[in-house]
Design a protein around this motif. Structure first.
Motif, mmCIF file in Angstrom:
data_model
loop_
_atom_site.group_PDB
_atom_site.id
_atom_site.type_symbol
_atom_site.label_atom_id
_atom_site.label_comp_id
_atom_site.label_asym_id
_atom_site.label_seq_id
_atom_site.Cartn_x
_atom_site.Cartn_y
_atom_site.Cartn_z
ATOM 1 N N SER A 92 0.852 -1.304 -0.034
ATOM 2 C CA SER A 92 -0.143 0.016 0.045
ATOM 3 C C SER A 92 0.822 1.058 -0.122
ATOM 4 O O SER A 92 0.528 2.224 -0.426
ATOM 5 C CB SER A 92 -0.898 -0.138 1.204
ATOM 6 N N ILE A 93 2.087 1.086 0.451
ATOM 7 C CA ILE A 93 3.049 2.224 0.474
ATOM 8 C C ILE A 93 4.008 2.144 -0.762
ATOM 9 O O ILE A 93 4.077 3.321 -1.348
ATOM 10 C CB ILE A 93 3.870 2.276 1.764
ATOM 11 N N SER A 94 4.458 1.152 -1.111
ATOM 12 C CA SER A 94 5.521 0.860 -2.271
ATOM 13 C C SER A 94 4.742 1.165 -3.601
ATOM 14 O O SER A 94 5.313 1.362 -4.524
ATOM 15 C CB SER A 94 6.327 -0.335 -2.033
ATOM 16 N N GLN A 95 3.435 0.735 -3.787
ATOM 17 C CA GLN A 95 2.809 0.753 -4.810
ATOM 18 C C GLN A 95 3.155 -0.014 -5.753
ATOM 19 O O GLN A 95 3.335 0.388 -7.123
ATOM 20 C CB GLN A 95 2.409 2.187 -5.207
ATOM 21 N N GLY A 96 3.915 -1.442 -5.461
ATOM 22 C CA GLY A 96 4.440 -2.078 -6.453
ATOM 23 C C GLY A 96 5.858 -1.675 -6.898
ATOM 24 O O GLY A 96 6.495 -2.315 -7.823
ATOM 25 N N ASP A 97 6.569 -0.640 -6.548
ATOM 26 C CA ASP A 97 7.686 0.046 -6.953
ATOM 27 C C ASP A 97 8.944 -0.885 -6.543
ATOM 28 O O ASP A 97 9.956 -0.353 -6.688
ATOM 29 C CB ASP A 97 7.880 1.484 -6.615
ATOM 30 N N GLY A 98 8.836 -1.840 -5.591
ATOM 31 C CA GLY A 98 10.029 -2.621 -5.034
ATOM 32 C C GLY A 98 10.424 -1.801 -3.780
ATOM 33 O O GLY A 98 9.818 -0.911 -3.398
ATOM 34 N N PRO A 99 11.599 -2.400 -3.322
ATOM 35 C CA PRO A 99 12.180 -1.685 -2.402
ATOM 36 C C PRO A 99 12.677 -0.327 -2.362
ATOM 37 O O PRO A 99 12.719 0.200 -3.523
ATOM 38 C CB PRO A 99 13.388 -2.511 -2.149
ATOM 39 N N ARG A 100 12.538 0.225 -1.436
ATOM 40 C CA ARG A 100 12.986 1.837 -1.399
ATOM 41 C C ARG A 100 14.435 2.169 -0.739
ATOM 42 O O ARG A 100 14.620 1.674 0.506
ATOM 43 C CB ARG A 100 12.071 2.577 -0.563
ATOM 44 N N TYR A 101 15.538 2.442 -1.446
ATOM 45 C CA TYR A 101 16.913 2.382 -0.974
ATOM 46 C C TYR A 101 16.953 3.864 -0.643
ATOM 47 O O TYR A 101 16.596 5.186 -1.102
ATOM 48 C CB TYR A 101 17.729 2.272 -2.136
ATOM 49 N N VAL A 102 17.806 4.113 0.558
ATOM 50 C CA VAL A 102 17.940 5.383 1.296
ATOM 51 C C VAL A 102 19.454 5.689 1.074
ATOM 52 O O VAL A 102 20.433 4.670 1.318
ATOM 53 C CB VAL A 102 17.585 5.260 2.535
ATOM 54 N N GLY A 103 20.006 7.002 0.834
ATOM 55 C CA GLY A 103 21.326 7.089 0.741
ATOM 56 C C GLY A 103 21.581 8.590 1.019
ATOM 57 O O GLY A 103 20.717 9.246 1.313
ATOM 58 N N ARG A 104 23.029 9.180 0.942
ATOM 59 C CA ARG A 104 23.369 10.340 1.476
ATOM 60 C C ARG A 104 22.911 11.394 0.363
ATOM 61 O O ARG A 104 22.741 12.588 0.942
ATOM 62 C CB ARG A 104 24.823 10.485 1.275
ATOM 63 N N ILE A 105 22.608 11.064 -0.788
ATOM 64 C CA ILE A 105 21.941 12.276 -1.583
ATOM 65 C C ILE A 105 20.826 11.368 -2.406
ATOM 66 O O ILE A 105 20.780 10.176 -2.369
ATOM 67 C CB ILE A 105 22.975 12.959 -2.805
ATOM 68 N N GLY A 106 20.150 12.240 -3.024
ATOM 69 C CA GLY A 106 19.034 11.510 -4.015
ATOM 70 C C GLY A 106 19.456 11.236 -5.345
ATOM 71 O O GLY A 106 20.441 12.355 -5.944
ATOM 72 N N LEU A 107 19.127 10.222 -5.969
ATOM 73 C CA LEU A 107 19.636 10.035 -7.570
ATOM 74 C C LEU A 107 18.367 9.489 -8.212
ATOM 75 O O LEU A 107 17.520 8.767 -7.486
ATOM 76 C CB LEU A 107 20.814 9.042 -7.511
ATOM 77 N N ARG A 108 18.243 9.755 -9.533
ATOM 78 C CA ARG A 108 17.342 9.356 -10.299
ATOM 79 C C ARG A 108 17.878 8.701 -11.478
ATOM 80 O O ARG A 108 19.156 9.030 -11.780
ATOM 81 C CB ARG A 108 16.408 10.406 -10.855
ATOM 82 N N ASP A 109 17.485 7.676 -12.178
ATOM 83 C CA ASP A 109 18.196 7.097 -13.305
ATOM 84 C C ASP A 109 17.847 7.748 -14.702
ATOM 85 O O ASP A 109 17.325 8.816 -14.508
ATOM 86 C CB ASP A 109 17.542 5.565 -13.279
ATOM 87 N N GLU A 110 18.037 7.159 -15.599
ATOM 88 C CA GLU A 110 18.129 7.780 -16.810
ATOM 89 C C GLU A 110 16.483 8.240 -17.453
ATOM 90 O O GLU A 110 16.383 9.072 -18.205
ATOM 91 C CB GLU A 110 18.739 7.010 -18.040
ATOM 92 N N ASN A 111 15.620 7.350 -16.881
ATOM 93 C CA ASN A 111 14.273 7.617 -17.003
ATOM 94 C C ASN A 111 13.578 8.520 -15.931
ATOM 95 O O ASN A 111 12.332 8.600 -16.092
ATOM 96 C CB ASN A 111 13.446 6.382 -17.197
ATOM 97 N N ARG A 112 14.439 9.141 -15.438
ATOM 98 C CA ARG A 112 14.136 10.105 -14.339
ATOM 99 C C ARG A 112 13.308 9.415 -13.153
ATOM 100 O O ARG A 112 12.531 10.063 -12.325
ATOM 101 C CB ARG A 112 13.256 11.113 -14.838
ATOM 102 N N ASP A 113 13.393 8.033 -12.905
ATOM 103 C CA ASP A 113 12.801 7.347 -11.812
ATOM 104 C C ASP A 113 13.622 7.465 -10.655
ATOM 105 O O ASP A 113 14.830 7.260 -10.739
ATOM 106 C CB ASP A 113 12.550 5.824 -12.258
ATOM 107 N N SER A 114 13.150 7.346 -9.437
ATOM 108 C CA SER A 114 14.139 7.479 -8.372
ATOM 109 C C SER A 114 14.737 5.945 -8.039
ATOM 110 O O SER A 114 14.184 5.142 -8.092
ATOM 111 C CB SER A 114 13.203 7.876 -7.079
ATOM 112 N N MET A 115 15.982 6.096 -7.957
ATOM 113 C CA MET A 115 16.916 5.195 -7.571
ATOM 114 C C MET A 115 17.250 5.205 -6.179
ATOM 115 O O MET A 115 17.333 3.956 -5.473
ATOM 116 C CB MET A 115 18.347 5.124 -8.400
#
Length: 722
Positions: A92-115
């Motif tokens: 209900s929280i992940s909405q099927g997007d898989g695990p959420r990774y946490v890091g020192r900064i935010g990064l998005r992939d080439e499709n602008r999806d959150s990595m």
């Protein structure tokens, strides 16, 4: 299945999980490299805009290059431990997007999806706030331990074992927090964003307005929580805090070197780290005065003494001026000059009156003109004549020069002058202590305690006008005869910020660590830099080295004003083993300290040792040798102030330790020799306390200092007494 088979199976699962996480981390680092290349390309394009030949191109160049440089600095600072957390969430929280990774900064992939989610982002809050009692939709929380880009271990907390997905999630390790606590310390404090607990996270994400006070006993993580709060504020309201600046004030240079890697490792470089001896730009105090002298210099009464000093006539300046004009001999006597000095000072700060000095002197002289020839020609010709007279010009410039705080404090090396300004403020004995502390020191050898006095005088003097005032008859001479002065904050920000500020401006946020040690004069100094700021204040009253807490509390309240307060208390000691902290707590109770006693959560089974020896030299060598072989990380040899040089000489003469106590600065030394006050805010794997009774007796707050020393070790502690 026997125990050996269980262990092998557990190891296989751990290796599989590490390999799986390594694949993801490799993807993140590839994206990091790509983002860096894109930022470098943006910088190159920006430089190209500067060749367009018009003003718009230059503006575009500056903006693009500035933004690119900021991004490159952020990406470069994030390399170490870039990915440290993973959340497996309810659908209900992940909405099927898989695990959420946490890091020192935010990064998005080439499709602008959150990595990777920045640890300060709201989406990462549950990483710290979720508990087994309140999972907040988190099924499993995983901490990734990395060496550079290589995943070395994973540690899991299964927060919701009844969740349908729980059975499919392997759980590895002994729990992230306990694993972190068992690691050896090195000479810098590492970020613990991966192990921040719920009570700590509440303080980090507290409301930005007003004052956040973080209290707690030793080892509760107050410092690292406060630093993460600074990083969080920069993330949540970057425009405000990056533009206004964040000032972090700590007790000593040793401490500041210890923490200096934390904020850069979190991606924040727009922070000024200053020890109490470095708060005033251009002045650096590294040595401490003897406790009795420090107690005098820190007292609130010193503000009045500094006020009186700043109003004195300049020593060595002319005490009279005499000139013949037409038919009259004009005289400014010593009494006249004292009256004029008081008149000018009544109109504002001393250096700010420089544009009025010539006119004030000329008015006083003109009133003495009585002869007909002089009155007939009028005041305008009189002024022109005086300004053309080198004797008058030289007198005016030497009678009221632009003053620096170091000039005024230097005047007090004269016992007669010190006695005059200190009469009724300090006792005869206190004045004698001050006189002795200043008399034999040259102009650049200021103590940490002197720095607050210099700032007081700097504020009382005010800053000299940067440009000649149009109403100043001597304006044309200012550039030739007076040094240009800029405001203190101008100079502080000139290294890294292109902005103009005034002496009444300050930082957007001020963080004060080991706040219980600030003297009233130091609170006044720091308070000037945070009049409009939000604050984070960290401390433990039981560890205070200031003997009059009520006086410091009053100065602190004056510095903070009527800002809203948010108080947080940390109750768990993560630093010390239970055996070490029980020893320290017993000492606190025995000597009557009203100590905040946190709960130590870790046990090593090794109790501190108290050793009585006939040969102190041999006893210290034996203790250091034993600890060096018994712990992997850092060792501090803590000594009374008067024994520091002696014990340092011992270690340097022992071949087996010579390499360990050297290195490129203290950050690289495994073994260090420190005084009790030097250990404030630090931690070590092993501690050898030399002559603890002497540490206790060397100042009025020696018991608090020794209590601090006894709470610095994470694994082993030995006291050695002759």
């Amino acid at each position: 299945m026997n125990d050996l088979s269980v262990d092998v199976a557990r190891d296989d699962v751990a290796l599989q999980e590490i390999a799986s996480e390594q694949e993801f981390v490799d993807r993140v680092y590839r994206q990091l490299e790509l983002s860096t290349q894109q930022a470098q390309a943006l910088a190159k394009e920006g430089y190209g805009r500067g060749s367009l030949g018009h003003e718009g191109g230059l503006v575009e160049r500056d903006a693009m290059v500035f933004q690119a440089a900021k991004r490159i600095a952020t990406l470069n600072a994030a390399h170490e431990g870039l990915v440290f957390g993973r959340l497996d969430l309810d659908d209900s929280i992940s909405q099927g997007d898989g695990p959420r990774y946490v890091g020192r900064i935010g990064l998005r992939d080439e499709n602008r999806d959150s990595m990777l989610v920045d640890w300060r982002a709201p989406a990462a809050a549950v990483f710290y706030q979720a508990t087994a009692a309140d999972p907040q939709g988190v099924v499993r929380r995983r901490v990734l331990r990395c060496a550079g880009a290589r995943v070395t271990a994973v540690e899991d907390d299964l927060l919701d074992p009844d969740h349908p997905a729980a059975d499919a999630l392997p759980v590895v390790g002994e729990g992230a927090l306990m694993a972190q606590l068992s690691r050896a310390r090195d000479r810098t404090m590492h970020s613990i964003v991966a192990t921040i607990q719920a009570e700590q996270d509440l303080a980090i994400r507290a409301p930005s307005k007003g004052v956040v006070t973080i209290t707690g006993g030793p080892g509760t993580g107050k410092t690292v929580v406060a630093l993460h709060r600074a990083a969080y504020l920069l993330y949540s309201d970057r425009r405000r805090y990056e533009t206004g600046g964040v000032l972090v004030v700590g007790p000593s240079g040793v401490f500041m070197r210890y923490i200096e890697r934390v904020l850069p490792s979190l991606g924040e470089t727009a922070v000024a780290l200053r020890s109490l001896g470095e708060v005033v730009d251009g002045v650096k105090g590294t040595r401490h005065d003897a406790p009795a002298v420090a107690d005098v210099k820190g007292a609130a009464r010193m503000a009045e003494l500094m006020r009186r000093a700043a109003r004195q006539a300049v020593p060595g300046a002319p005490r009279e001026f005499r000139v013949f004009y037409r038919d009259d001999t004009l005289v400014l006597s010593g009494r006249d000059l004292n009256r004029l000095r008081r008149q000018l000072l009544s109109q504002g700060k001393r250096n700010r009156q420089i544009p009025r000095v010539a006119a004030t002197l000329l008015d006083a002289l003109w009133r003495q003109v009585r002869g007909e020839r002089g009155r007939e020609r009028g005041k305008e010709e009189f002024v022109d004549t005086m300004l053309g007279d080198s004797a008058f010009v030289e007198f005016a410039l030497s009678w009221w020069p632009a003053l620096d705080a170091t000039d005024v404090l230097g005047w007090l090396r004269d016992p007669e002058l010190l006695g005059r300004v200190g009469e009724g403020v300090l006792s005869h004995d206190e004045l004698a202590l001050l006189s002795k502390s200043w008399k034999d020191r040259d102009g650049g050898d200021w103590s940490v305690e002197d720095v607050a006095l210099l700032d007081e005088v700097r504020y009382l003097l005010g800053d000299a006008p940067e440009h000649p005032h149009e109403d100043d008859p001597l304006a044309h001479l200012v550039d030739e005869n007076m040094p240009e002065l800029t405001t203190i904050t101008d100079r502080e920000f000139s290294r890294g910020r292109a902005m103009t500020r005034t002496e009444d401006d300050g930082y957007a946020h001020v963080l004060v660590d080991e706040a219980q040690d600030l003297t009233p004069m130091q609170w006044r100094m720091v308070g000037r830099r945070g009049r409009a700021a939000t604050w984070t204040i960290v401390g433990d009253p039981a560890q205070s080295s200031w003997p009059v807490p009520a006086e410091a509390a009053a100065a602190r309240e004056e510095a903070l004003g009527d800002k809203a307060r948010h108080d947080f208390h940390l109750s768990t000691n993560y630093r010390n083993s239970k055996e070490i902290y029980d020893f320290a707590a017993a000492y606190a109770g025995r000597v009557g300290l009203d100590a905040d006693l946190p709960n130590a959560v870790r046990s090593t089974g090794i109790a501190p040792e108290e050793r009585r020896v006939d040969d102190l030299h041999g006893g210290v060598r034996a203790a250091v040798t034993e600890l060096a072989g018994g712990v992997e990380g850092t060792i501090a040899v803590v000594v009374p102030v008067d024994r520091r040089a002696e014990v340092t000489g011992w270690l340097e003469s022992w071949p087996e330790f010579a390499g360990a106590i050297r290195g490129e600065g203290r950050n690289d030394a495994r073994i260090v020799v420190l005084t009790g006050l030097d250990t404030k805010g630090l931690e070590f794997d092993g501690i050898v306390v030399v002559q603890p009774d002497e540490i206790e007796r060397e100042s009025a707050t020696g018991r608090s200092t020794l209590y601090v020393v006894l709470t610095r070790a994470t694994q082993r502690m030995v006291t050695v007494s002759a």
